[in-house]
Design a protein around this motif. Structure first.
Motif, mmCIF file in Angstrom:
data_model
loop_
_atom_site.group_PDB
_atom_site.id
_atom_site.type_symbol
_atom_site.label_atom_id
_atom_site.label_comp_id
_atom_site.label_asym_id
_atom_site.label_seq_id
_atom_site.Cartn_x
_atom_site.Cartn_y
_atom_site.Cartn_z
ATOM 1 N N VAL A 62 -16.393 6.178 -1.232
ATOM 2 C CA VAL A 62 -16.219 6.685 -2.592
ATOM 3 C C VAL A 62 -16.816 5.643 -3.525
ATOM 4 O O VAL A 62 -16.254 4.570 -3.720
ATOM 5 N N PHE A 78 -9.277 13.362 -7.019
ATOM 6 C CA PHE A 78 -8.374 12.619 -6.119
ATOM 7 C C PHE A 78 -7.082 12.213 -6.840
ATOM 8 O O PHE A 78 -6.066 11.965 -6.211
ATOM 9 N N GLU A 88 -0.940 11.878 5.945
ATOM 10 C CA GLU A 88 -2.281 11.432 5.553
ATOM 11 C C GLU A 88 -2.415 9.965 5.984
ATOM 12 O O GLU A 88 -1.621 9.126 5.567
ATOM 13 N N ARG A 90 -4.953 6.662 6.136
ATOM 14 C CA ARG A 90 -6.191 6.050 5.648
ATOM 15 C C ARG A 90 -6.222 4.596 6.104
ATOM 16 O O ARG A 90 -5.253 3.868 5.932
ATOM 17 N N PHE A 129 -4.752 9.478 -5.469
ATOM 18 C CA PHE A 129 -5.585 8.333 -5.111
ATOM 19 C C PHE A 129 -6.555 8.018 -6.233
ATOM 20 O O PHE A 129 -7.017 8.921 -6.935
ATOM 21 N N ALA A 139 -13.223 4.166 3.555
ATOM 22 C CA ALA A 139 -11.995 4.362 4.320
ATOM 23 C C ALA A 139 -12.232 5.266 5.518
ATOM 24 O O ALA A 139 -13.040 6.196 5.460
ATOM 25 N N ARG A 141 -10.672 8.140 7.703
ATOM 26 C CA ARG A 141 -9.669 9.207 7.597
ATOM 27 C C ARG A 141 -9.412 9.704 9.015
ATOM 28 O O ARG A 141 -10.352 10.023 9.741
#
Ligand code: KMT
Ligand code: NI
Length: 173
Positions: A62, A78, A88, A90, A129, A139, A141
Protein backbone atom coordinates in the motif's frame (compact mmCIF):
# COMPACT_ATOMS: atom_id res chain seq x y z
CA UNK A 1 4.15 -2.89 18.11
CA UNK A 2 2.76 -0.28 20.36
CA UNK A 3 -0.90 0.11 21.33
CA UNK A 4 -2.51 3.23 22.73
CA UNK A 5 -5.84 5.00 23.00
CA UNK A 6 -6.65 7.05 19.90
CA UNK A 7 -7.03 10.77 20.62
CA UNK A 8 -10.19 11.30 18.50
CA UNK A 9 -8.92 14.72 17.36
CA UNK A 10 -10.86 15.68 14.25
CA UNK A 11 -9.53 17.64 11.32
CA UNK A 12 -6.13 15.89 11.60
CA UNK A 13 -5.24 13.36 8.91
CA UNK A 14 -5.93 9.71 9.86
CA UNK A 15 -2.27 8.92 9.06
CA UNK A 16 -0.93 11.11 11.87
CA UNK A 17 -0.23 9.36 15.21
CA UNK A 18 -3.39 10.48 17.03
CA UNK A 19 -1.57 9.51 20.22
CA UNK A 20 -3.44 10.32 23.43
CA UNK A 21 -0.34 9.27 25.41
CA UNK A 22 -2.33 6.58 27.22
CA UNK A 23 -0.85 3.14 26.63
CA UNK A 24 -2.83 -0.05 26.07
CA UNK A 25 -1.33 -3.31 27.37
CA UNK A 26 -0.93 -6.41 25.22
CA UNK A 27 -3.02 -8.20 27.82
CA UNK A 28 -5.94 -5.86 27.17
CA UNK A 29 -5.65 -6.54 23.44
CA UNK A 30 -5.85 -10.26 24.24
CA UNK A 31 -9.03 -9.59 26.19
CA UNK A 32 -10.51 -8.07 23.02
CA UNK A 33 -9.36 -11.22 21.19
CA UNK A 34 -6.58 -9.39 19.35
CA UNK A 35 -3.41 -11.48 19.30
CA UNK A 36 0.06 -10.17 18.62
CA UNK A 37 3.28 -11.96 17.67
CA UNK A 38 6.71 -10.89 16.58
CA UNK A 39 8.21 -13.25 14.03
CA UNK A 40 11.63 -12.65 12.47
CA UNK A 41 11.48 -16.04 10.79
CA UNK A 42 8.83 -16.86 8.20
CA UNK A 43 8.95 -20.51 9.40
CA UNK A 44 7.11 -19.31 12.53
CA UNK A 45 4.40 -17.84 10.31
CA UNK A 46 4.18 -21.13 8.41
CA UNK A 47 3.63 -22.95 11.70
CA UNK A 48 0.93 -20.54 12.87
CA UNK A 49 -0.77 -20.72 9.47
CA UNK A 50 -0.78 -24.52 9.58
CA UNK A 51 -2.20 -24.59 13.13
CA UNK A 52 -5.03 -22.27 12.14
CA UNK A 53 -5.61 -24.03 8.78
CA UNK A 54 -4.57 -21.15 6.54
CA UNK A 55 -3.61 -22.39 3.12
CA UNK A 56 -3.02 -19.31 1.02
CA UNK A 57 -1.25 -15.98 1.32
CA UNK A 58 -0.33 -12.96 -0.72
CA UNK A 59 1.68 -9.77 -0.32
CA UNK A 60 0.02 -6.38 -0.62
CA UNK A 61 1.93 -3.11 -0.94
CA UNK A 62 0.00 0.00 0.00
CA UNK A 63 1.82 3.07 -1.30
CA UNK A 64 1.36 5.81 -3.90
CA UNK A 65 4.24 4.30 -5.93
CA UNK A 66 2.50 0.94 -6.13
CA UNK A 67 -1.10 2.11 -6.36
CA UNK A 68 -0.79 5.38 -8.22
CA UNK A 69 -3.89 7.56 -8.43
CA UNK A 70 -6.10 5.19 -6.47
CA UNK A 71 -3.84 5.28 -3.37
CA UNK A 72 -5.70 8.06 -1.54
CA UNK A 73 -9.03 6.43 -2.34
CA UNK A 74 -7.82 3.03 -1.03
CA UNK A 75 -6.48 4.58 2.17
CA UNK A 76 -9.89 6.14 2.83
CA UNK A 77 -11.62 2.84 2.06
CA UNK A 78 -9.42 0.81 4.45
CA UNK A 79 -10.33 3.37 7.14
CA UNK A 80 -14.07 2.69 7.00
CA UNK A 81 -15.07 0.93 10.21
CA UNK A 82 -15.95 -2.68 9.41
CA UNK A 83 -15.86 -6.29 10.53
CA UNK A 84 -15.32 -9.67 8.89
CA UNK A 85 -16.96 -13.04 9.41
CA UNK A 86 -13.48 -14.59 9.64
CA UNK A 87 -10.32 -13.57 11.46
CA UNK A 88 -7.91 -11.21 9.74
CA UNK A 89 -4.18 -11.98 9.88
CA UNK A 90 -1.56 -9.50 8.72
CA UNK A 91 2.21 -10.01 8.88
CA UNK A 92 4.10 -6.81 8.23
CA UNK A 93 7.05 -7.26 5.90
CA UNK A 94 8.12 -3.65 5.45
CA UNK A 95 7.04 -0.12 6.30
CA UNK A 96 4.61 0.86 9.03
CA UNK A 97 0.91 1.42 9.62
CA UNK A 98 -1.99 1.35 12.06
CA UNK A 99 -4.86 -0.98 12.81
CA UNK A 100 -7.52 0.63 15.00
CA UNK A 101 -9.81 -1.72 16.94
CA UNK A 102 -12.87 -0.97 19.05
CA UNK A 103 -12.60 -1.49 22.79
CA UNK A 104 -15.29 -2.90 25.12
CA UNK A 105 -16.42 0.68 25.68
CA UNK A 106 -16.49 1.36 21.92
CA UNK A 107 -13.38 3.55 22.01
CA UNK A 108 -10.60 3.25 19.43
CA UNK A 109 -7.36 1.50 20.35
CA UNK A 110 -4.60 2.31 17.86
CA UNK A 111 -2.09 -0.49 17.14
CA UNK A 112 1.11 0.69 15.51
CA UNK A 113 2.82 -2.02 13.48
CA UNK A 114 6.22 -2.43 11.87
CA UNK A 115 8.27 -5.09 10.10
CA UNK A 116 8.01 -8.59 11.67
CA UNK A 117 4.84 -7.74 13.60
CA UNK A 118 1.97 -10.17 13.09
CA UNK A 119 -1.54 -9.40 14.22
CA UNK A 120 -4.69 -11.51 14.39
CA UNK A 121 -8.01 -9.68 14.57
CA UNK A 122 -10.88 -11.98 15.59
CA UNK A 123 -14.02 -12.39 13.48
CA UNK A 124 -16.67 -9.85 14.44
CA UNK A 125 -14.43 -7.10 15.88
CA UNK A 126 -15.00 -3.63 14.46
CA UNK A 127 -11.74 -2.23 13.08
CA UNK A 128 -10.08 -0.10 10.40
CA UNK A 129 -6.64 0.27 8.83
CA UNK A 130 -4.50 3.16 7.70
CA UNK A 131 -0.98 3.79 6.53
CA UNK A 132 0.93 6.42 8.53
CA UNK A 133 2.58 9.63 7.31
CA UNK A 134 5.31 7.57 5.58
CA UNK A 135 2.64 6.28 3.18
CA UNK A 136 4.21 2.86 2.81
CA UNK A 137 3.45 -0.59 4.11
CA UNK A 138 3.95 -4.08 2.75
CA UNK A 139 2.03 -6.88 4.42
CA UNK A 140 1.42 -10.58 4.01
CA UNK A 141 -2.28 -11.45 4.08
CA UNK A 142 -3.12 -15.00 5.09
CA UNK A 143 -6.20 -16.72 3.74
CA UNK A 144 -8.13 -19.85 4.52
CA UNK A 145 -9.50 -21.75 1.56
CA UNK A 146 -12.64 -19.65 1.35
CA UNK A 147 -12.03 -16.43 3.21
CA UNK A 148 -15.16 -14.72 4.47
CA UNK A 149 -13.52 -11.40 5.04
CA UNK A 150 -15.48 -9.12 2.77
CA UNK A 151 -15.61 -5.88 4.74
CA UNK A 152 -19.01 -5.37 6.34
CA UNK A 153 -19.31 -1.70 7.18
CA UNK A 154 -20.69 -0.75 10.56
CA UNK A 155 -24.39 -0.04 10.77
CA UNK A 156 -27.64 -1.38 12.26
CA UNK A 157 -27.69 -4.44 9.98
CA UNK A 158 -24.07 -5.46 10.65
CA UNK A 159 -24.58 -4.84 14.41
CA UNK A 160 -26.99 -7.79 14.26
CA UNK A 161 -24.62 -10.04 12.28
CA UNK A 162 -24.28 -13.46 14.00
CA UNK A 163 -20.45 -13.24 13.92
CA UNK A 164 -20.66 -9.86 15.67
CA UNK A 165 -22.98 -11.29 18.30
CA UNK A 166 -20.75 -14.30 18.81
CA UNK A 167 -17.72 -12.02 19.20
CA UNK A 168 -19.46 -9.95 21.88
CA UNK A 169 -20.59 -13.11 23.66
CA UNK A 170 -17.20 -14.86 23.74
CA UNK A 171 -15.45 -11.68 24.86
CA UNK A 172 -18.07 -10.87 27.44
CA UNK A 173 -18.02 -7.28 26.25
C1 KMT B 1 -6.83 -4.40 5.46
O1 KMT B 1 -7.20 -5.43 6.01
O2 KMT B 1 -7.36 -3.31 5.68
C2 KMT B 1 -5.76 -4.48 4.52
O3 KMT B 1 -5.54 -5.53 3.99
C3 KMT B 1 -4.98 -3.27 4.26
C4 KMT B 1 -3.60 -3.54 3.91
S1 KMT B 1 -2.79 -4.73 4.92
C5 KMT B 1 -1.83 -3.84 6.06
NI1 NI C 1 -10.59 -5.67 7.86
Amino acid sequence: MRAYWYDNVEGVDQRELHDSGREVAKKYLAKLGVLYYRFADVADVDKLAAERTYKNRDIITVSPEKMGDVYEEKVKMFFNEHLHEDEEIRYIRDGTGFFDVRSEGDEWVRIQLEKDDLIILPAGIYHRFTTDSNNYIQAMRLFKEEPKWTPLNRGPVVDENPYRKEYLQTRGV
